[in-house]
Design an enzyme around this catalytic site. Sequence first.
Site, PDB file in Angstrom:
ATOM      1  N   ASP A   1     106.256  41.759 138.850  1.00  0.00           N
ATOM      2  CA  ASP A   1     105.790  41.147 137.611  1.00  0.00           C
ATOM      3  C   ASP A   1     104.285  41.317 137.433  1.00  0.00           C
ATOM      4  OD1 ASP A   1     105.316  39.354 139.751  1.00  0.00           O
ATOM      5  OD2 ASP A   1     105.102  37.683 138.338  1.00  0.00           O
TER       6      ASP A   1
ATOM      7  N   ASP B   1      97.683  45.761 140.121  1.00  0.00           N
ATOM      8  CA  ASP B   1      98.209  44.430 140.433  1.00  0.00           C
ATOM      9  C   ASP B   1      99.595  44.287 139.848  1.00  0.00           C
ATOM     10  OD1 ASP B   1      97.254  40.998 139.655  1.00  0.00           O
ATOM     11  OD2 ASP B   1      98.631  41.819 141.108  1.00  0.00           O
TER      12      ASP B   1
ATOM     13  N   GLU C   1     105.705  36.658 141.259  1.00  0.00           N
ATOM     14  CA  GLU C   1     104.500  36.338 142.049  1.00  0.00           C
ATOM     15  C   GLU C   1     103.426  35.715 141.169  1.00  0.00           C
ATOM     16  OE1 GLU C   1     101.333  37.677 141.893  1.00  0.00           O
ATOM     17  OE2 GLU C   1     100.616  36.664 143.688  1.00  0.00           O
ATOM     18  N   GLU C   2     103.293  36.181 139.941  1.00  0.00           N
ATOM     19  CA  GLU C   2     102.199  35.689 139.077  1.00  0.00           C
ATOM     20  C   GLU C   2     102.410  34.255 138.616  1.00  0.00           C
ATOM     21  OE1 GLU C   2      99.612  39.184 138.966  1.00  0.00           O
ATOM     22  OE2 GLU C   2      99.494  37.016 138.879  1.00  0.00           O
TER      23      GLU C   2
ATOM     24  N   ASP D   1     100.896  42.336 152.524  1.00  0.00           N
ATOM     25  CA  ASP D   1     101.084  42.092 151.097  1.00  0.00           C
ATOM     26  C   ASP D   1      99.888  42.635 150.333  1.00  0.00           C
ATOM     27  OD1 ASP D   1     102.015  39.025 149.239  1.00  0.00           O
ATOM     28  OD2 ASP D   1     102.024  41.150 148.684  1.00  0.00           O
TER      29      ASP D   1
ATOM     30  N   HIS E   1      93.704  41.290 135.995  1.00  0.00           N
ATOM     31  CA  HIS E   1      94.112  40.284 134.995  1.00  0.00           C
ATOM     32  C   HIS E   1      93.244  40.390 133.736  1.00  0.00           C
ATOM     33  CE1 HIS E   1      96.242  37.288 137.948  1.00  0.00           C
ATOM     34  NE2 HIS E   1      96.552  38.535 138.182  1.00  0.00           N
TER      35      HIS E   1
HETATM   36  N1  LIG Z   1      98.334  36.061 142.511  1.00  0.00           N
HETATM   37  C1  LIG Z   1      98.093  35.193 141.385  1.00  0.00           C
HETATM   38  C2  LIG Z   1      99.246  34.277 141.142  1.00  0.00           C
HETATM   39  C3  LIG Z   1      99.426  33.229 142.173  1.00  0.00           C
HETATM   40  C4  LIG Z   1      99.002  31.948 141.925  1.00  0.00           C
HETATM   41  C5  LIG Z   1      99.202  30.939 142.867  1.00  0.00           C
HETATM   42  C6  LIG Z   1      99.840  31.226 144.081  1.00  0.00           C
HETATM   43  C7  LIG Z   1     100.251  32.550 144.336  1.00  0.00           C
HETATM   44  C8  LIG Z   1     100.052  33.536 143.371  1.00  0.00           C
HETATM   45  C9  LIG Z   1      96.788  34.429 141.546  1.00  0.00           C
HETATM   46  O1  LIG Z   1      96.173  34.525 142.565  1.00  0.00           O
HETATM   47  O2  LIG Z   1      96.399  33.729 140.627  1.00  0.00           O
HETATM   48  C1  LIG Z   2      92.907  39.249 144.710  1.00  0.00           C
HETATM   49  C2  LIG Z   2      94.216  39.804 145.116  1.00  0.00           C
HETATM   50  C3  LIG Z   2      95.344  38.842 145.012  1.00  0.00           C
HETATM   51  C4  LIG Z   2      95.687  38.550 143.582  1.00  0.00           C
HETATM   52  C5  LIG Z   2      97.079  38.119 143.452  1.00  0.00           C
HETATM   53  C6  LIG Z   2      97.563  38.281 142.040  1.00  0.00           C
HETATM   54  O1  LIG Z   2      96.833  37.949 141.092  1.00  0.00           O
HETATM   55  O2  LIG Z   2      98.652  38.808 141.862  1.00  0.00           O
HETATM   56 ZN   LIG Z   3      97.838  39.140 139.625  1.00  0.00          ZN
HETATM   57 ZN   LIG Z   4      99.206  40.571 142.428  1.00  0.00          ZN
END
Ligand SMILES: N[C@@H](Cc1ccccc1)C(=O)O
Ligand SMILES: CCCCCC(=O)O
Ligand SMILES: [Zn+2]
Ligand SMILES: [Zn+2]
Length: 476
Positions: free
Chosen positions: A106, A137, A171-172, A198, A441
């Site tokens: 995702d 990402d 994951e997001e 990961d 992002h």
């Molecule tokens: N990877 C994303 C989404 C996330 C949020 C919270 C826990 C795990 C993953 C972030 O760091 O914002």
């Molecule tokens: C900074 C790397 C981890 C980011 C995890 C995410 O936003 O999916």
């Molecule tokens: Zn992300």
């Molecule tokens: Zn990510």
Amino acid sequence: MLRYPGWLLGYLWWLLKGCYAVARVFLVDARVLLGVAVKIPTVSFSASEQNTTALKEFDQLLRRVFPKIFSSSLVQHEMVGNYSHLLTVPGSEPDLEPYMLLAHIDVVPADEADGWDAPPFSAQELNGFIYGRGTIDNKQSVMGILQALEYLLEQGYTPRRSFYIGLGHDEEISGPQGAVNIVKLLKSRGVKLLYVLDEGLTIMDGVVDGLIGPGALIGVSEKGQATVKLSVSTPPGHSSMPPRESSIGILASAVTRLEKNRMPNLFGHGPERATFEHLAHKFGWPYRMVMSNLWLFSSLVLEGQPDTNAFVRTTTAVTMFNSGVKINVMPAYAEAFVNFRIHSSQTLQEVLKLIKSTISDERVKVEFVSGFDPLPISSYDEDTFGYQIIKKTVHDIFPEVTVSPGICVGNTDSRHYTELSPDIYRFAPSWYKPGDSARFHGVNERISIQNYEEIVLFYFQLMQNSDIRNLPGPRT
Ligand SMILES: N[C@@H](Cc1ccccc1)C(=O)O
Ligand SMILES: CCCCCC(=O)O
Ligand SMILES: [Zn+2]
Ligand SMILES: [Zn+2]
């Protein structure tokens, strides 16, 4: 005409076929495969809204472009939590503890109107880069891992050490259906993992002032997280007779206090200390002189940029602010959401206390939405298999890169895996250069075609490097 012996012609033909196979997989397939993956908008909009049509389409794509994986009698494939994938690749030596590679399908939303140079789900190539949401990402890892496995299967590879591949679909939104259920399934099978790799940190090049040459930071931990909701309620009324302060004004002042009173500089009290101890020899003068005083170094060198400041402290990010119903009505209600990423030497409770004391306004309601403490620190010493095999693989593909442990400033699905493995690492060999922090992002997320090919090679090599019983002895 000079006659070539038959054996030489045969050898040259074999060599030519081999080079074509590599070229086909890594030159042609690479950009094509990542492109088709990026074009499918597997967006997680919120904890309750995902593009499940795209997730289904993505599943069909994987089955189509990786026929060896999905037809292999060796590889077991399972759907988990409806749209996540768990692949099990059993090794010939079951006594070797397995490892696991993670990535997520995702992506966060993207709007071309925000200033993209190419549509965010077009996978358009510009100046040697593939543009699109998910290119760094984290579809580069999803497709890189699978393409590496596909290629190994094409060569008739069977591992000695078993391994798993976990591809999360949420994951997001912190992995509630994907990673959480994959972990539950593996726990029910009594699986323990030698190490987990990961997404996470990257190969940083030119983003840390004074650091000479590229540095690969392997995330040996990740920051904690706290999300709080701030809200203010005041009596509605006619905007022609406004009170001294509106709910918006009261909330805005509170938010400003949080932004102006940053959390304390804790640089050097967490794994980032090891990062800069490992990298100290790669800093030029006068930085090395300053580095002996970590607080001074962090203040002078790291605090200035958002991405390096994230190593220094718990970060404060005001991400949502909602209020108002009509331009001539005093707003009865204002709310804001603030997202904190907690430095390894602070706890969630400490941060919540600091938030309340910084706001210090009874009219502002502070509600805890979600969060967790910083993650445990994985080992990274000379005899730690996971860290050393990742480090070796980085050097196999990127000989010029210095490797060091780091703290992952974002959060990943791997935080759910702490009961399955003591050694969890967050790293993908994406190049990270000046300005790239705005692409995560953000706008114009992209990856160079060359870097994607390097990523395929990295996983291709990692799977083979992990196939040894023990780490090679210390270099004599
Ligand atoms: N990877 C994303 C989404 C996330 C949020 C919270 C826990 C795990 C993953 C972030 O760091 O914002
Ligand atoms: C900074 C790397 C981890 C980011 C995890 C995410 O936003 O999916
Ligand atoms: Zn992300
Ligand atoms: Zn990510």
